[in-house]
Scaffold this motif. Sequence first.
Motif, PDB file in Angstrom:
ATOM      1  N   UNK A  43      90.108  13.909 -11.336  1.00  0.00           N
ATOM      2  CA  UNK A  43      89.288  12.758 -10.979  1.00  0.00           C
ATOM      3  C   UNK A  43      89.416  12.389  -9.502  1.00  0.00           C
ATOM      4  N   UNK A  44      90.022  13.263  -8.721  1.00  0.00           N
ATOM      5  CA  UNK A  44      90.265  12.939  -7.319  1.00  0.00           C
ATOM      6  C   UNK A  44      88.968  12.699  -6.555  1.00  0.00           C
ATOM      7  N   UNK A  45      87.930  13.484  -6.837  1.00  0.00           N
ATOM      8  CA  UNK A  45      86.663  13.305  -6.124  1.00  0.00           C
ATOM      9  C   UNK A  45      86.024  11.964  -6.456  1.00  0.00           C
ATOM     10  N   UNK A  46      86.138  11.544  -7.707  1.00  0.00           N
ATOM     11  CA  UNK A  46      85.597  10.230  -8.094  1.00  0.00           C
ATOM     12  C   UNK A  46      86.349   9.118  -7.367  1.00  0.00           C
ATOM     13  N   UNK A  47      87.664   9.231  -7.323  1.00  0.00           N
ATOM     14  CA  UNK A  47      88.463   8.214  -6.644  1.00  0.00           C
ATOM     15  C   UNK A  47      88.141   8.176  -5.152  1.00  0.00           C
ATOM     16  N   UNK A  48      87.953   9.348  -4.573  1.00  0.00           N
ATOM     17  CA  UNK A  48      87.633   9.428  -3.140  1.00  0.00           C
ATOM     18  C   UNK A  48      86.313   8.737  -2.833  1.00  0.00           C
ATOM     19  N   UNK A  49      85.322   8.928  -3.691  1.00  0.00           N
ATOM     20  CA  UNK A  49      84.020   8.300  -3.477  1.00  0.00           C
ATOM     21  C   UNK A  49      84.111   6.785  -3.590  1.00  0.00           C
ATOM     22  N   UNK A  50      84.857   6.303  -4.584  1.00  0.00           N
ATOM     23  CA  UNK A  50      85.031   4.862  -4.749  1.00  0.00           C
ATOM     24  C   UNK A  50      85.772   4.282  -3.550  1.00  0.00           C
ATOM     25  N   UNK A  51      86.833   4.945  -3.125  1.00  0.00           N
ATOM     26  CA  UNK A  51      87.619   4.467  -1.982  1.00  0.00           C
ATOM     27  C   UNK A  51      86.771   4.394  -0.720  1.00  0.00           C
ATOM     28  N   UNK A  52      85.910   5.408  -0.514  1.00  0.00           N
ATOM     29  CA  UNK A  52      85.059   5.425   0.669  1.00  0.00           C
ATOM     30  C   UNK A  52      84.082   4.260   0.659  1.00  0.00           C
ATOM     31  N   UNK A  53      83.522   3.963  -0.511  1.00  0.00           N
ATOM     32  CA  UNK A  53      82.575   2.849  -0.590  1.00  0.00           C
ATOM     33  C   UNK A  53      83.265   1.508  -0.359  1.00  0.00           C
ATOM     34  N   UNK A  54      84.432   1.327  -0.970  1.00  0.00           N
ATOM     35  CA  UNK A  54      85.141   0.053  -0.840  1.00  0.00           C
ATOM     36  C   UNK A  54      85.738  -0.096   0.555  1.00  0.00           C
ATOM     37  N   UNK A  55      86.115   1.027   1.164  1.00  0.00           N
ATOM     38  CA  UNK A  55      86.691   0.992   2.502  1.00  0.00           C
ATOM     39  C   UNK A  55      88.201   0.908   2.514  1.00  0.00           C
ATOM     40  N   UNK A  56      88.848   1.587   1.574  1.00  0.00           N
ATOM     41  CA  UNK A  56      90.311   1.558   1.525  1.00  0.00           C
ATOM     42  C   UNK A  56      90.902   2.633   2.426  1.00  0.00           C
TER      43      UNK A  56
END
Length: 637
Positions: free
Chosen positions: A307-320
Motif C-alpha cells: 500500500x506504499x503507493x496509496x500512502x504516498x499519494x495521500x501524503x502528497x495531497x495532504x502535504x506531509x
Amino acid sequence: MCGIAGFFDTGKRTDARRLTEIGRGMTDAMHHRGPDMGDVWGDEAAGICLGFRRLAIIDLSPAGHQPMHSADGRYVITYNGEIYNYRELAEDVAARGHTFRGSSDTEVMLELFARDGVEKTLPRLIGMFAIALWDRQERRLTLIRDRLGIKPLYFGRQGGQVFWGSELKAVRAHPDFRAEVDPLALDGFLKGNAVAAPGCIYRDMEALHPGGYAVIEANGEISRKRFWAMTDVGRQPVQDLGDRELVDRTEELVSDAVRRRMVADVPLGALLSGGVDSSTVVALMQKASDRPVKTYTIGFGAADYDEAEHAKAVAAHIGTDHTELSLSADEARDLIPNLPDWFDEPFADSSALPTFLVCRLARQSVTVALSGDGGDEVFFGYNRHRALNAMERRLGGVPGPLRRLAGCALAAPGPALWNGLAQAIPAKYRPRMAGTKAQKLARALAAESSDARYLDLITHWPEDLTGLGRATAMPDGAPDRDAAARAAWADTVGYLPNDILTKVDRASMAVSLEARVPLLDHRVVEFAWTLPTDAKIRNGVTKWPLREVLYRHVPKELVDRPKSGFAIPLGEWLSGPLRDWAETLLAEDRLKARGWIDPVPVRRAWRDHLNGRGARAEALWGVCMLEAWAERWIGRA
C-alpha cells in the motif's frame, strides 16, 4: 510511554535489599519500554515494591520521574500511558491549592487520586493508561487499565505474592514466579490467534479487564471493579441525526481527539497506510499543525500486499513530510525469530511484522506516532460487518439445505483456483486473498445464525485441538441489535484489545516508540455507538461518517478501494521460503511430544495448504507461533 511492574509480598518476608533487587530485575526485563530512566520504590514493612521504566514524553525533567509520591505522602504511583486532558485537570487541582513540582500528567492524576479517590477520578480521565497506585495508609494496592485496553497490564497471585507488569517477561523475572501454561488460555489462543483477556497464558495470572481496576488488600484479597464497560456503551439509545450534523459531529470529536494526542515534548509523527483510518488521522493532524507532519509507511514490493503507493499519494495531497521504505520479503521474514521476544504470550497476527517495521522506521526520527487503529471497530469497517448484515437480510428465508449446498459449491474449487480466477478482475477492484474469502463465505452460508456466522469467521481452529471441548462463544453482554452491530461490539471487547492493541503496543514498544490511537478516544467510541448501523454502513460502504470526514480533506479517488488490511503474503511464504521452518514446527512428533494439541487436524491442514486445497494459512501460522513461543519461554518439547 513506559513500563510498570512490581510485587506485593503480603507475608512481608522480603527485606529492603531484596525488594529493590527483585524490583530492578523485573523492570530491567522491560528496558525497551522505557530506555530513558528506571527506578523502584519499596516498603519493607508493607512488603510492597513498585518498579518503573520511563520513555519520557511530557516533562522530560526529573520532576516527571516515577515512582512518584503524592504531596501528602500517602500515595505512590507508577503509570504507563498518557492523559490527554491533564492540562484542564491541572487547573482544577491548582485551584484547590496544589503547587505543582513539575508539568507532567502523572502528577496531575496522582493529586486527583489523593484528593478525590479512584472512583471519582477515573471517569474524568481522557487517555490510555495502566496504573499501579499504592495507598501507604491503608496498605492497599489498586491496579487500573484504560477503557478500551490500549495499555496492557497483567497481574495475579501465587501463594502470598501478588505480581503485576506491563509485560509478562517482567513477572517472569521474579524468582518466586512459577510459569505454568494455562490450558484454557492455550485453547483460546488457538481459536483466535491471540490469548483472550482476561485470560493469560500462565496459570494464576490474568490480563486486567479494559475499563476495570483491581484492589488488592493487605491480606492479599483481590476484588475487581469496573469504571467503564462496552456493555453499557452498546446499549445506549440510538439517535437520529441528519447527515450534515452526523458528519460535523464526527469531525469535531475526531479532530479534538487528534489534537489532544499531538501534545508532546518530543518529536511526533504518524503511521500512514493510505487507508481511510490513518488518512483521516493524518489529514486532521496536518490541519492542526503549522508545519508538515512527519508520516511513515513501508512496502514489500508485492502488488497485492503493498500500500506504499496509496500512502504516498495521500501524503502528497495532504502535504506531509513523508518517508517510505521498501523492504524485501527476505528482510521481513528475517524478523520472525524475534516475534516470541516481542510478544511474550503466544501471538499470531502476521501483520505484527509490518507493524514492527513501520514503527522501527518512524522511531528513527520521532518518539511518538499517531495511528488509525480502532476505526474498523468503532465505525463498523471490517468486511465481515458488511457481509453479516447483508447475509442476515438475504438469507433469512432461504432453507438451510439450500444454503449448505451453495456453501459446498463455493468451497469445491479450492482457494488456489479462486485466487487464479481473481486475477482476471482489474487490480483496482480485485479482492485480496480471494480463495480465503471464498472458503469463509462457504462456511458462513452453512451457519444457522448471524452470531454463528460471526464466530465461525473469527475462529481459526473450529476443531477441538486441545480436547477441552470448548466452542467459541459470543461475549456476554452483546447488545440486542443487528448482526453488524453485534459483531462490531464483540470485536471491540475481544479482537481489539486481545489482538490489534496488543500488536500495536508490543511492536511500538519493542523500538521504544509511543503509539497513540485517537480513534479510540472514549468520547468518539461512545458517540459512534449512538448511531444506527445504516449510518455507518451505507449502501454497502463501511465507515460512512469517517469517510465523509476524510473526503473533506482528501479526494475520494485517493482512498476508495477494497479493504485490504496491513497484510503479508503469508500463504505464499508458508508454501515457499518458510516451508522448511514451518515443517519443523508442525512436525507430528514434535506436536505429540509437546502434548498440548492433537497433531492430526494440524497435519491434515498443512497437507491441504501445500496442495492448494486449503485456506488455513492464519491457523497454521498460529500453531507455528505457539511452538516458537514455547521453545523460547518454556523449552524444547
